[in-house]
Design an enzyme around this catalytic site. Structure first.
Site, short mmCIF file in Angstrom:
data_model
loop_
_atom_site.label_atom_id
_atom_site.label_comp_id
_atom_site.label_asym_id
_atom_site.label_seq_id
_atom_site.Cartn_x
_atom_site.Cartn_y
_atom_site.Cartn_z
CG HIS A 178 3.82 -10.62 3.62
ND1 HIS A 178 3.39 -10.28 2.36
CD2 HIS A 178 3.72 -11.95 3.71
CE1 HIS A 178 3.06 -11.39 1.73
NE2 HIS A 178 3.26 -12.41 2.53
NE ARG B 234 -3.38 1.59 4.63
CZ ARG B 234 -4.31 1.18 5.51
NH1 ARG B 234 -4.92 0.04 5.34
NH2 ARG B 234 -4.61 1.93 6.55
NE ARG C 218 -2.59 5.63 1.00
CZ ARG C 218 -2.42 5.21 2.25
NH1 ARG C 218 -3.01 5.82 3.26
NH2 ARG C 218 -1.68 4.15 2.51
CD GLU D 1 -2.63 10.66 5.84
OE1 GLU D 1 -2.81 9.64 6.49
OE2 GLU D 1 -2.19 10.63 4.67
CG ASN E 135 -4.75 4.49 11.03
OD1 ASN E 135 -5.69 4.45 11.80
ND2 ASN E 135 -4.65 3.69 9.98
CG ASP E 136 -0.33 8.72 9.20
OD1 ASP E 136 0.62 8.42 9.95
OD2 ASP E 136 -0.52 8.19 8.10
NE ARG F 177 0.35 4.40 11.41
CZ ARG F 177 -0.24 4.56 10.23
NH1 ARG F 177 -0.34 5.74 9.68
NH2 ARG F 177 -0.76 3.54 9.59
CB CYS G 41 -10.09 5.67 5.22
SG CYS G 41 -8.71 6.79 5.00
C1 PEP Z 1 -4.42 6.76 8.18
O1 PEP Z 1 -3.38 7.37 8.38
O2 PEP Z 1 -5.41 6.80 8.95
C2 PEP Z 1 -4.58 5.89 6.99
C3 PEP Z 1 -5.71 5.30 6.71
O3 PEP Z 1 -3.49 5.71 6.23
P1 PEP Z 1 -2.29 4.68 6.57
O4 PEP Z 1 -2.73 3.88 7.77
O5 PEP Z 1 -2.10 3.86 5.36
O6 PEP Z 1 -1.17 5.61 6.86
MG MG Z 2 -1.94 7.65 6.78
#
Ligand code: PEP
Ligand code: MG
Length: 591
Positions: free
Chosen positions: A192, A299, A335, A433, A456-457, A467, A504
């Site tokens: 947060h 998100r 999403r 992802e 990211n994932d 991560r 993204c």
């Molecule tokens: C990702 O996984 O790249 C993504 C944008 O989703 P989040 O970071 O919300 O898992």
């Molecule tokens: Mg993700």
């Protein structure tokens, strides 16, 4: 070399140089047991009563300041008030004072210990975690007992705020004109506090190890929100260097803001769509101000994570309708719920051995169809306004996608039967992802209107690195050949099927990666709103010809090190001022 550097996770960029102020540093650790005379027991009891009352008044005042659109914060403040008003908690403190003739502070400490023990023994994970709230709340009372002014009101001049964590009550009180930056001992990138810092546009570092150990209020520190560092007692060289950097950053910021509303078009006429990733309604202003052409990733989990009850269909519909209207005519990609792993809802009490590989995102939704249905209905209802798309996270393959679509159609049919309007042709996409989705991207592309690559994932699952684990973060290598091949394969598969491909993940905000993504002809990127101006500027100064040439070299290379070198060379040569923002050169100098 300065005396000491504390390290944490950078969550909001920028540099701040100033005096530290430790919020609510009034810990029970510093409290001692004192026996009082029998005659003084009523005095101690009175002190306790007054401290509880005064802490309650503070929280009531803060509650009154909560804006209507942040009502989820109010729930936590109300919970804290409930604890403070709980006669049993007060009575326990008083009983300790009376029965053992001790000072009020120690009586409070004993009562906190008792209540914490009760919570720790609870089987429900959520309730167990509420044990932490007891201490947070009791520290407010303790602050009153020892006569310190509580919270942010005690700050009289601009300071860099340090805290164990920032509670919602703290953040409501946060006056931007008093706070230059903040750092917390707790928290991660998605906490947060990080979200708040980015939306306030102040530098911030979270998860700082050793924060507060030897720090005193008023001590001069430098907070480096680019690299996640806090430099204690900086020497003259460091002060001069960071002051210089600050001045350059301000000038650079002003420059990039001037052109941020222009299209992201290369000098040889190739255009990219630049969208924004957001979590909160309030961030839409930043999207527009920073030249975002829409929201590529909303998100939606925030509405679920900050409360004890599941949001109702009416609440979600209202939120999505408001958001769609505010973003319109620009695109808004909602999403569906991506909970699980590090984003646990309060109702998720089951412990999983490997949560990142567990009941996360769309898997959770397929298992909890009632929750999924509620959200799908709300998104469909909101589709009548603006330009809304729906996107499913963590899809692992064709069979799962078919299952999702089947359920989605059932929900649509229900709305039809009820005579509820929605947009039949609302674009529907998936996040790519998972490695399995990458490999089957050609098949998945036949089933959806767009892809959004979640790097990211994708990096986490492809390279096998958690991560959220600091110890393996050195393995986070966006330019790993496996990642580059995956991204290229997905973009090509999407294009072959005639659908749009967006990216993204955080990679979209990384200037070292953007020329490669451009070379791959990604259609759109979606990134944090405040990173948009800098990335747009790179796109506008680059040519597709040079990006294509770079891509060719990188795809032919076999090593991450060589890829990093190739990319750096281009950035250093063509966009040197971008390095002010992101330079890891600073790392080399300081370490
Ligand atoms: C990702 O996984 O790249 C993504 C944008 O989703 P989040 O970071 O919300 O898992
Ligand atoms: Mg993700």
């Amino acid at each position: 070399m300065s005396a000491r550097i504390l390290r944490g996770i950078p969550v909001s960029t920028g540099i701040a140089i100033g005096q530290a102020y430790f919020l609510n540093r009034c810990h029970f650790a510093g409290i001692t047991r004192q026996t009082v005379d029998e005659a003084d027991v009523p005095v101690e009891l009175n002190r306790l009563t007054e401290a509880f009352e005064s802490a309650c008044q503070d929280l009531e005042r803060i509650l009154g300041l909560v804006p209507a659109d942040l009502h989820e914060h109010a729930a936590i403040i109300e919970l804290h008030l409930m604890i403070l008003r709980d006669p049993k908690f007060r009575k326990r403190s008083q009983d300790h004072v009376c029965s053992t003739r001790i000072n009020a502070e120690w009586g409070l400490e004993r009562a906190v210990g008792d209540v914490e023990e009760i919570f720790a023994a609870m089987s429900d994970e959520y309730l167990r975690q509420r044990g932490q709230d007891i201490r947070v709340v009791a520290e407010r009372v303790l602050t009153k007992l020892v006569g310190r002014q509580a919270g942010l009101r005690a700050i009289t001049q601009r300071a860099i705020l340090l805290a164990n964590d920032l509670t919602p009550a703290d953040t409501i009180e946060l006056e931007i004109n008093k706070i230059m930056a903040f750092a917390t001992a707790q928290g991660g990138k998605t906490s947060h506090a990080g979200i708040l810092a980015r939306s306030l546009q102040i530098p911030a570092v979270v998860g700082v190890e050793g924060l507060g150990d030897d720090l005193s209020d008023g001590q001069v520190i430098i907070l480096d929100g680019f690299h996640g560092r806090i430099i204690l007692d900086p020497n003259e060289d460091e002060l001069a260097r960071y002051t210089d950097l600050q001045t350059q950053l301000e000038a650079y910021q002003a420059t990039i803001m001037r052109s941020c509303q222009l299209p992201a078009e290369t000098i040889d006429g190739y255009r990219f769509e630049v969208l924004a990733n957001i979590e909160l309604f309030e961030e839409v202003v930043a999207v527009n101000d920073n030249g975002g052409e829409g929201v590529g990733l909303y998100r939606s989990e925030y509405s679920y994570l900050t409360r004890t009850q599941m949001p109702t269909e009416e609440e979600l519909t209202e939120t999505y309708l408001d958001m769609a209207a505010l973003v319109a005519p620009k695109k808004l990609v909602i999403r569906t719920l991506d909970v699980g792993a590090d984003k646990l809802m309060r109702s998720q009490t089951t412990r999983e051995a490997n949560p990142a590989l567990g009941l996360r995102a769309v898997r959770y939704c397929l298992k909890h169809r009632d929750v999924f249905r509620t959200q799908l209905r709300a998104i469909l209802k909101a589709s009548v306004l603006g330009n809304v798309s729906i996107m499913f996270p963590m899809v692992s393959g064709l069979q799962e996608l078919v299952e999702i679509k089947k359920f989605y159609r059932t929900v649509q049919a229900e709305l039809h039967a009820e005579g509820v309007c929605f947009r039949e042709d609302m674009p529907m996409g998936i996040m790519v992802e998972l490695p399995s989705a990458v490999i089957t991207a050609d098949l998945l592309a036949q089933e959806v209107d767009f892809f959004s690559i979640g790097t990211n994932d994708l990096i986490q699952y492809s390279l096998g690195i958690d991560r959220t684990n600091k110890d393996v973060s050195y393995l986070y290598q966006p330019l790993h050949p496996a990642i580059l091949r995956s991204i290229k394969w997905v973009i090509d598969a999407g294009h072959k099927a005639g659908i749009e491909v967006c990216l993204c993940g955080e990679l979209a905000a990384d200037p070292f990666c953007i020329p490669i993504l451009m070379g791959m002809q990604v259609d759109a990127i979606s990134l944090g709103p405040h990173a948009i101006p800098g990335i747009k500027r790179i796109i506008r100064q680059a040519s597709m010809a040079e990006c294509t040439a770079l891509l060719k070299q990188v795809m032919a290379s076999q090593s991450v090190a060589r890829n990093n070198k190739l990319v750096r060379e281009l950035i250093f040569r063509r966009f040197p001022e971008e390095l002010l923002f992101y330079s890891s050169l600073l790392d080399e100098d300081i370490n």
